[in-house]
Scaffold this motif. Structure first.
Motif, mmCIF file in Angstrom:
data_model
loop_
_atom_site.group_PDB
_atom_site.id
_atom_site.type_symbol
_atom_site.label_atom_id
_atom_site.label_comp_id
_atom_site.label_asym_id
_atom_site.label_seq_id
_atom_site.Cartn_x
_atom_site.Cartn_y
_atom_site.Cartn_z
ATOM 1 N N VAL A 153 -16.119 1.179 -5.148
ATOM 2 C CA VAL A 153 -15.804 1.547 -6.548
ATOM 3 C C VAL A 153 -14.430 0.581 -6.650
ATOM 4 O O VAL A 153 -13.267 0.950 -6.035
ATOM 5 C CB VAL A 153 -15.438 2.819 -6.490
ATOM 6 C CG1 VAL A 153 -14.649 3.366 -8.192
ATOM 7 C CG2 VAL A 153 -16.695 3.725 -6.657
ATOM 8 N N VAL A 154 -14.210 -0.194 -7.523
ATOM 9 C CA VAL A 154 -13.134 -1.104 -8.005
ATOM 10 C C VAL A 154 -12.202 -0.433 -8.743
ATOM 11 O O VAL A 154 -12.752 0.055 -9.981
ATOM 12 C CB VAL A 154 -13.495 -2.285 -8.192
ATOM 13 C CG1 VAL A 154 -12.270 -3.123 -8.728
ATOM 14 C CG2 VAL A 154 -14.370 -3.129 -7.450
ATOM 15 N N LEU A 155 -11.020 0.108 -8.599
ATOM 16 C CA LEU A 155 -10.056 0.765 -9.389
ATOM 17 C C LEU A 155 -9.575 -0.341 -10.235
ATOM 18 O O LEU A 155 -8.621 -1.166 -9.791
ATOM 19 C CB LEU A 155 -9.274 1.693 -8.709
ATOM 20 C CG LEU A 155 -9.723 2.533 -7.571
ATOM 21 C CD1 LEU A 155 -8.638 3.420 -6.989
ATOM 22 C CD2 LEU A 155 -10.539 3.483 -8.432
ATOM 23 N N PRO A 156 -9.748 -0.456 -11.618
ATOM 24 C CA PRO A 156 -9.068 -1.294 -12.418
ATOM 25 C C PRO A 156 -7.504 -1.233 -12.344
ATOM 26 O O PRO A 156 -6.899 -0.224 -12.234
ATOM 27 C CB PRO A 156 -9.457 -1.244 -13.551
ATOM 28 C CG PRO A 156 -10.739 -0.323 -13.623
ATOM 29 C CD PRO A 156 -10.746 0.428 -12.371
ATOM 30 N N SER A 157 -6.845 -2.431 -12.473
ATOM 31 C CA SER A 157 -5.445 -2.418 -12.520
ATOM 32 C C SER A 157 -4.899 -1.624 -13.466
ATOM 33 O O SER A 157 -3.619 -1.020 -13.408
ATOM 34 C CB SER A 157 -4.982 -3.780 -12.458
ATOM 35 O OG SER A 157 -5.377 -4.534 -13.611
ATOM 36 N N TRP A 158 -5.325 -1.555 -14.727
ATOM 37 C CA TRP A 158 -5.165 -0.950 -15.834
ATOM 38 C C TRP A 158 -5.243 0.699 -15.652
ATOM 39 O O TRP A 158 -4.469 1.460 -16.419
ATOM 40 C CB TRP A 158 -5.370 -1.275 -17.283
ATOM 41 C CG TRP A 158 -7.069 -1.289 -17.120
ATOM 42 C CD1 TRP A 158 -7.926 -2.381 -17.060
ATOM 43 C CD2 TRP A 158 -7.873 -0.057 -17.415
ATOM 44 N NE1 TRP A 158 -9.362 -1.947 -16.916
ATOM 45 C CE2 TRP A 158 -9.221 -0.737 -17.340
ATOM 46 C CE3 TRP A 158 -7.798 1.010 -17.585
ATOM 47 C CZ2 TRP A 158 -10.355 0.168 -17.575
ATOM 48 C CZ3 TRP A 158 -8.835 1.807 -17.937
ATOM 49 C CH2 TRP A 158 -10.072 1.562 -17.775
ATOM 50 N N ARG A 318 -21.793 8.056 -1.012
ATOM 51 C CA ARG A 318 -20.691 7.949 -0.189
ATOM 52 C C ARG A 318 -19.695 6.554 -0.636
ATOM 53 O O ARG A 318 -20.545 5.555 -0.426
ATOM 54 C CB ARG A 318 -20.696 7.806 1.170
ATOM 55 C CG ARG A 318 -19.300 7.988 2.033
ATOM 56 C CD ARG A 318 -19.465 7.878 3.614
ATOM 57 N NE ARG A 318 -18.419 8.259 4.443
ATOM 58 C CZ ARG A 318 -17.762 7.184 4.786
ATOM 59 N NH1 ARG A 318 -17.882 5.677 4.487
ATOM 60 N NH2 ARG A 318 -16.725 7.558 5.626
ATOM 61 N N THR A 319 -18.789 6.655 -1.602
ATOM 62 C CA THR A 319 -18.124 5.462 -1.891
ATOM 63 C C THR A 319 -16.707 5.206 -1.695
ATOM 64 O O THR A 319 -16.040 6.341 -1.504
ATOM 65 C CB THR A 319 -18.414 5.427 -3.621
ATOM 66 O OG1 THR A 319 -17.951 6.832 -3.985
ATOM 67 C CG2 THR A 319 -19.725 5.473 -3.999
ATOM 68 N N ARG A 320 -16.242 4.036 -1.368
ATOM 69 C CA ARG A 320 -14.946 3.908 -1.145
ATOM 70 C C ARG A 320 -14.172 3.028 -2.265
ATOM 71 O O ARG A 320 -14.791 2.261 -2.876
ATOM 72 C CB ARG A 320 -14.948 2.949 0.142
ATOM 73 C CG ARG A 320 -13.709 2.668 0.622
ATOM 74 C CD ARG A 320 -13.780 1.772 1.952
ATOM 75 N NE ARG A 320 -14.236 0.451 1.833
ATOM 76 C CZ ARG A 320 -13.664 -0.590 1.559
ATOM 77 N NH1 ARG A 320 -12.210 -0.491 1.386
ATOM 78 N NH2 ARG A 320 -14.323 -1.933 1.537
ATOM 79 N N CYS A 321 -13.102 3.595 -2.576
ATOM 80 C CA CYS A 321 -12.089 3.317 -3.389
ATOM 81 C C CYS A 321 -11.358 1.695 -3.126
ATOM 82 O O CYS A 321 -10.638 1.971 -1.961
ATOM 83 C CB CYS A 321 -11.348 4.152 -4.197
ATOM 84 S SG CYS A 321 -11.941 5.434 -4.783
#
Length: 326
Positions: A153-158, A318-321
């Motif tokens: 899971v990509v955490l957006p910079s915003w 199961r997901t990694r940030c």
């Protein structure tokens, strides 16, 4: 990849591929996978195509699950994708009693004269009246948010306050428009797991408070809906109103609640949505998230976090940030 927990019942559906291959609709049974694009006369290109003919295909799937003469593949050698690509995603907000109470208390005005106990009691009374007398609260999500059950899971910079929301998702079997509550469950093909990620900092518009919530901004980043691993037929889930929803963050249990805590059950949600919209095969109805979100714990998602979500009989995702890189 996470350990692949098998679903309840004799079989489930999923979307699979060899490591470098093209995804295909698969029948999962006894820890092995059958490519349905070649096993069914209709040659479905994906799971949604299987759902388009659900009533006639379901008996065939039951028979195929026990057919040892077919060319089965070992599950361990396959990549698992989101089980279905929906055309529409309907999301139920504020649908778990305890969760709503926790959020309301957390977002109290600084000058609220009530004690925490008084606030909780008043909000609980409102929730009970709402379940008895009011309508569900449903909004719309984008299909482009769907990701696989083991994808990063990509955490957006915003996103200042990215949070988890594990949910039971009902998958629609056939077109549904203006159906009664009493018949709504006939339109549900099965169930899967969804993690409806939310950036808490952008839920409410700071510049236009009268407008209220901004669901586009806070919930619809790419990959913000990890889905799966399996689509488990409704016939294999005895009571979707009594399943355990559990999310662990880095091994620590954060959410652990029964779907009994839902204010509006699946039949009421499907019926309510169908009064306005036309539900289509493969569409998702997310049923809300129980108490225990990051905003409650004061601990939001960050780079390297691992979320493990499970619901009774539906397997484990199961997901990694990971932080967004420029």
């Amino acid at each position: 990849m996470a350990t692949l927990a098998l679903p309840a019942g004799p079989f489930a559906l999923g979307t699979f591929s060899t490591p470098d291959g093209v995804p295909f609709p698969g029948l999962l049974a006894q820890g092995r996978v059958l490519d349905l694009s070649g096993a069914l006369d209709s040659a479905p290109a994906d799971v949604r195509a299987v759902l388009e003919r659900w009533e006639e295909t379901l008996p065939l799937l039951r028979a195929l699950a026990d057919d040892d003469a077919r060319e089965w593949q070992a599950l361990e050698g396959l990549r698992v994708h989101a089980p279905v690509e929906p055309r529409q995603i309907f999301q139920s907000g504020a649908n778990y009693r305890q969760h709503v109470i926790d959020l309301e208390v957390a977002h109290r005005s600084p000058d609220d004269p009530r004690t925490v106990e008084e606030a909780r009691a008043e909000i609980a009374a409102v929730m009970d009246r709402r379940a008895a007398e009011d309508l569900p609260y449903v909004f719309i999500g984008l299909p482009t948010t769907v990701a696989g059950p083991y994808d990063d899971v990509v955490l957006p910079s915003w996103a200042e306050q990215p949070d988890w929301e594990l949910e039971l998702a009902a998958v629609i079997a056939k077109p549904a428009h203006r159906v009664r509550v009493e018949e709504a469950m006939e339109y549900v093909a099965g169930y899967t797991i969804a993690n409806d990620l939310t950036d808490r900092a952008t839920v409410f518009r700071r510049d236009m408070k009268a407008i209220g919530t901004d669901w586009l901004r806070c919930k619809n980043a790419p990959g913000f809906t990890p889905l799966g691993p399996w689509l488990v037929p409704a016939e294999s889930i005895a009571d979707p109103g009594d399943l355990r929803v559990t999310l662990r963050l880095n091994g620590d249990t954060m959410q652990d609640e029964s779907t009994k805590d839902m204010l509006f059950g699946i039949a009421r949600l499907v019926s309510y949505i169908s009064q306005t919209a036309r539900l289509l095969p493969g569409d998702l109805v997310l049923t809300g998230s129980p108490a225990g979100n990051g905003i409650h714990w004061g601990r939001l998602l960050r780079d390297g976090d691992v979320m493990e979500g499970s619901i009774t009989g539906l397997g484990v995702q199961r997901t990694r940030c990971v932080e967004e890189t420029s």
